[in-house]
Design a protein around this motif. Structure first.
Motif, PDB file in Angstrom:
ATOM      1  N   LEU A 187    -124.061  70.510  21.454  1.00 59.87           N
ATOM      2  CA  LEU A 187    -122.733  70.334  20.861  1.00 59.87           C
ATOM      3  C   LEU A 187    -121.836  69.506  21.773  1.00 59.87           C
ATOM      4  CD1 LEU A 187    -122.077  73.925  19.448  1.00 59.87           C
ATOM      5  CD2 LEU A 187    -122.508  71.843  18.127  1.00 59.87           C
ATOM      6  N   GLU A 188    -122.018  69.651  23.068  1.00 57.43           N
ATOM      7  CA  GLU A 188    -121.218  68.859  24.000  1.00 57.43           C
ATOM      8  C   GLU A 188    -121.471  67.368  23.794  1.00 57.43           C
ATOM      9  OE1 GLU A 188    -120.302  68.473  28.799  1.00 57.43           O
ATOM     10  OE2 GLU A 188    -122.132  69.461  28.116  1.00 57.43           O
ATOM     11  N   GLU A 189    -122.738  66.975  23.713  1.00 55.95           N
ATOM     12  CA  GLU A 189    -123.064  65.565  23.509  1.00 55.95           C
ATOM     13  C   GLU A 189    -122.580  65.079  22.150  1.00 55.95           C
ATOM     14  OE1 GLU A 189    -127.240  65.113  24.076  1.00 55.95           O
ATOM     15  OE2 GLU A 189    -127.150  65.454  26.233  1.00 55.95           O
ATOM     16  N   LEU A 190    -122.707  65.933  21.136  1.00 57.46           N
ATOM     17  CA  LEU A 190    -122.271  65.552  19.786  1.00 57.46           C
ATOM     18  C   LEU A 190    -120.762  65.279  19.771  1.00 57.46           C
ATOM     19  CD1 LEU A 190    -123.434  67.239  16.502  1.00 57.46           C
ATOM     20  CD2 LEU A 190    -121.023  66.742  16.862  1.00 57.46           C
TER      21      LEU A 190
ATOM     22  N   LEU B  63    -111.245  67.851  26.907  1.00 57.58           N
ATOM     23  CA  LEU B  63    -111.230  69.286  26.650  1.00 57.58           C
ATOM     24  C   LEU B  63    -112.132  69.688  25.482  1.00 57.58           C
ATOM     25  CD1 LEU B  63    -110.014  72.072  27.283  1.00 57.58           C
ATOM     26  CD2 LEU B  63    -108.152  71.524  25.698  1.00 57.58           C
ATOM     27  N   ILE B  64    -112.112  68.928  24.410  1.00 55.42           N
ATOM     28  CA  ILE B  64    -112.878  69.313  23.217  1.00 55.42           C
ATOM     29  C   ILE B  64    -114.384  69.390  23.502  1.00 55.42           C
ATOM     30  CG2 ILE B  64    -113.512  68.577  20.864  1.00 55.42           C
ATOM     31  CD1 ILE B  64    -110.577  67.590  20.597  1.00 55.42           C
ATOM     32  N   PRO B  65    -114.999  68.398  24.185  1.00 58.01           N
ATOM     33  CA  PRO B  65    -116.417  68.561  24.553  1.00 58.01           C
ATOM     34  C   PRO B  65    -116.665  69.728  25.513  1.00 58.01           C
ATOM     35  CG  PRO B  65    -115.797  66.245  24.624  1.00 58.01           C
ATOM     36  CD  PRO B  65    -114.528  67.029  24.470  1.00 58.01           C
ATOM     37  N   GLN B  66    -115.674  70.057  26.351  1.00 58.57           N
ATOM     38  CA  GLN B  66    -115.831  71.194  27.252  1.00 58.57           C
ATOM     39  C   GLN B  66    -115.863  72.508  26.480  1.00 58.57           C
ATOM     40  OE1 GLN B  66    -112.766  70.899  30.241  1.00 58.57           O
ATOM     41  NE2 GLN B  66    -113.601  69.019  31.109  1.00 58.57           N
ATOM     42  N   VAL B  67    -115.076  72.590  25.406  1.00 60.25           N
ATOM     43  CA  VAL B  67    -115.118  73.776  24.546  1.00 60.25           C
ATOM     44  C   VAL B  67    -116.475  73.848  23.837  1.00 60.25           C
ATOM     45  CG1 VAL B  67    -114.104  74.895  22.520  1.00 60.25           C
ATOM     46  CG2 VAL B  67    -112.619  73.823  24.234  1.00 60.25           C
ATOM     47  N   ALA B  68    -116.975  72.703  23.395  1.00 60.04           N
ATOM     48  CA  ALA B  68    -118.305  72.669  22.774  1.00 60.04           C
ATOM     49  C   ALA B  68    -119.369  73.116  23.767  1.00 60.04           C
ATOM     50  CB  ALA B  68    -118.607  71.257  22.274  1.00 60.04           C
ATOM     51  N   ALA B  69    -119.207  72.739  25.042  1.00 65.90           N
ATOM     52  CA  ALA B  69    -120.167  73.149  26.076  1.00 65.90           C
ATOM     53  C   ALA B  69    -120.142  74.666  26.270  1.00 65.90           C
ATOM     54  CB  ALA B  69    -119.858  72.439  27.392  1.00 65.90           C
ATOM     55  N   MET B  70    -118.970  75.296  26.048  1.00 69.86           N
ATOM     56  CA  MET B  70    -118.904  76.759  26.092  1.00 69.86           C
ATOM     57  C   MET B  70    -119.848  77.365  25.068  1.00 69.86           C
ATOM     58  SD  MET B  70    -114.862  77.770  26.447  1.00 69.86           S
ATOM     59  CE  MET B  70    -115.233  79.524  26.543  1.00 69.86           C
TER      60      MET B  70
END
Length: 384
Positions: A149-152, A235-242
Motif C-alpha cells: 500500500l505504501e508503494e501504491l 504523510l499519506i504513504p506513511q499511513v499506508a505503511a502503517m
C-alpha cells in the motif's frame, strides 16, 4: 521493491488468483469463519493473505487489461489515447470567448473558467487533462507494479501533487466554477432532452454545501499558500505503511494498527446482532468507541511518542483536522443527501460530532493530546 512488498509476495508465491473480487471474497469468508471462535487471531492476520493475493494479482495483470501500451506516445492503448486527444482538443483549444461548440466541457463551462479572477486558474481544465494524458499511464504502471500500500500511494501521490498545487492556487473560486459548470452544462455530446434531464438533476444538488466542504478541506490540505502539499505527500504513504506493517508483523507496536483488532471484532459482533439498533448514528458511535478511540487513545506510550510525532506535532495535519469540524461534516451530509435522496439518512448531531474523531486525536481523546512542537511554529505558518 520495498521490504513490505517482498513480504506480501513471499507469502503468496506460486498461488494463482483469478480476480481481485475473489481475493476479497476469501478475506470476508475467512473473517466470517472465525467470527465465532473463542480464541480469534488478530484480524490483520487474515488481511495479510488478502493483501498478498491482491498485489500478486495486480502485478500479474497484462498491460492491456489496464489500458496501457508502452509503445504509444502517451503510454495508453490506442483507443484511450484517441479519446484523450479529443478531450484535450476540446479543453485546451476551445478556451476562448467565442466558443460555439464544445463536445465535452460545454461552452458555458469554458466561459465560467475564463471568468475566474486568477488568470493562472483559467486553464485549469486543460492543465488537468494534459497532466493525465502525459503522466496518467506512468501512475497506473506504478500502481500495477507496486507490492504494498505504501508503494501504491506513493505512485498516486506523485501523480496527484501537481494537480494539488493547482487546486490550492485556485481555491475557493475553483469549486464555485465547478458548480456553475454543473448547473449550466451544455456539452454537445448530449442531445437537448438529455441535457435538460442533466440540468434538472443538477438543480436539486446543494452545491453551496459542496463549496463550503471542499473549500475548507482544501485549505486544510494546502495550508495558506500550498506549504502543506509536500507534508501530506509524505504523510499519506506513511499511513499506508502503517497498514502494511499491521499485516506483515505479528506484534503490536505504535507504528502499526494491530492494537485495533479487538475493537474491530467487537464492531463485527455488533453488526451481526439482530437485537441492537443499527441506525447510522449508532453505527458511527460504536465505530468511534471501538476503533477511532482505540487508535488515538488506546495506548498511552503511543500517545506520548509515535502518534504525537507523526500526527499531532505535524502543523499541517493539525491544521487539516482543525478544519474538519462537526459543522463541516454537516455540510458534506447535506450535499450527499441532495445527490442520493431520501435513501440517505440525515446526519444527527451525534454523527457530526463523532466523525471528526476518526482523524482528530484532540477530538477523540479526553484532555490535551501529547504536544511537543512549539505552538508558535504553527502560528508562524499562519495555519491555525
Amino acid at each position: 521493491v520495498s521490504t513490505q512488498s517482498t513480504g506480501y509476495q513471499r507469502r503468496v508465491r506460486g498461488k494463482v488468483v483469478e480476480s481481485e473480487q475473489q481475493s476479497e471474497e476469501h478475506l470476508m469468508q475467512n473473517i466470517e469463519n472465525h467470527s465465532d471462535e473463542e480464541e480469534r487471531q488478530n484480524i490483520f492476520n487474515y488481511m495479510d493473505e488478502f493483501m498478498g493475493e491482491f498485489f500478486n494479482h495486480m502485478n500479474e495483470m497484462e498491460d492491456e487489461e489496464m489500458g496501457l501500451d508502452g509503445s504509444s506516445g502517451t503510454g495508453f492503448i490506442q483507443e484511450i489515447e484517441e479519446h484523450l486527444g479529443y478531450i484535450t482538443d476540446d479543453l485546451c483549444n476551445n478556451n476562448k470567448t467565442d466558443c460555439e461548440e464544445s463536445r465535452y466541457l460545454g461552452c458555458s463551462c469554458h466561459a465560467a473558467f475564463l471568468n475566474l479572477e486568477k488568470v493562472g486558474c483559467r486553464g485549469f481544465a486543460c492543465e488537468v487533462v494534459s497532466h493525465f494524458r502525459n503522466n496518467g499511464a506512468e501512475m497506473m504502471r506504478g500502481i500495477k507494479e507496486s507490492g504494498s500500500l505504501e508503494e501504491l500511494t506513493q505512485a498516486a501521490m506523485r501523480f496527484a501533487t501537481p494537480i494539488s498545487e493547482l487546486v490550492c492556487r485556485c481555491n475557493p473560486e475553483l469549486y464555485m466554477t465547478v458548480s456553475k459548470c454543473a448547473l449550466n452544462y451544455d456539452g454537445d455530446e448530449f442531445d437537448e432532452d438529455t441535457l435538460a434531464e442533466i440540468r434538472d438533476f443538477m438543480s436539486g444538488i446543494k452545491f453551496k454545501e459542496m463549496e463550503k466542504f471542499m473549500g475548507h478541506m482544501t485549505r486544510g490540505y494546502c495550508g495558506t499558500e500550498g506549504e502543506c502539499i509536500g507534508a501530506f505527500a509524505e504523510l499519506i504513504p506513511q499511513v499506508a505503511a502503517m497498514m502494511d506493517r499491521s499485516c506483515s508483523e505479528r506484534v503490536e507496536s505504535c507504528d502499526n494498527m494491530r492494537r485495533l483488532s479487538d475493537g474491530i471484532w467487537e464492531f463485527i459482533d455488533y453488526m451481526e446482532r439482530d437485537d441492537v439498533d443499527h441506525s447510522v448514528s449508532n453505527v458511527i458511535k460504536v465505530m468511534t468507541k471501538y476503533i477511532a478511540k482505540n487508535f488515538w487513545c488506546g495506548k498511552r506510550r503511543c500517545i506520548k511518542t509515535w502518534l504525537a510525532d507523526m500526527f499531532n506535532n505535524n502543523c499541517c495535519y493539525r491544521n487539516m483536522t482543525a478544519q474538519f469540524t462537526p459543522k463541516l461534516v454537516g455540510s458534506f451530509g447535506k450535499f450527499m443527501k441532495s445527490i442520493i435522496g431520501e435513501d440517505m439518512p440525515k446526519f444527527s448531531r451525534s454523527v457530526k460530532k463523532n466523525i471528526p474523531k476518526f482523524i482528530n486525536p484532540n477530538a477523540a481523546c479526553r484532555g490535551p493530546y501529547a504536544r511537543e512542537v512549539d505552538p508558535e511554529q504553527c502560528e508562524a505558518l499562519k495555519l491555525l
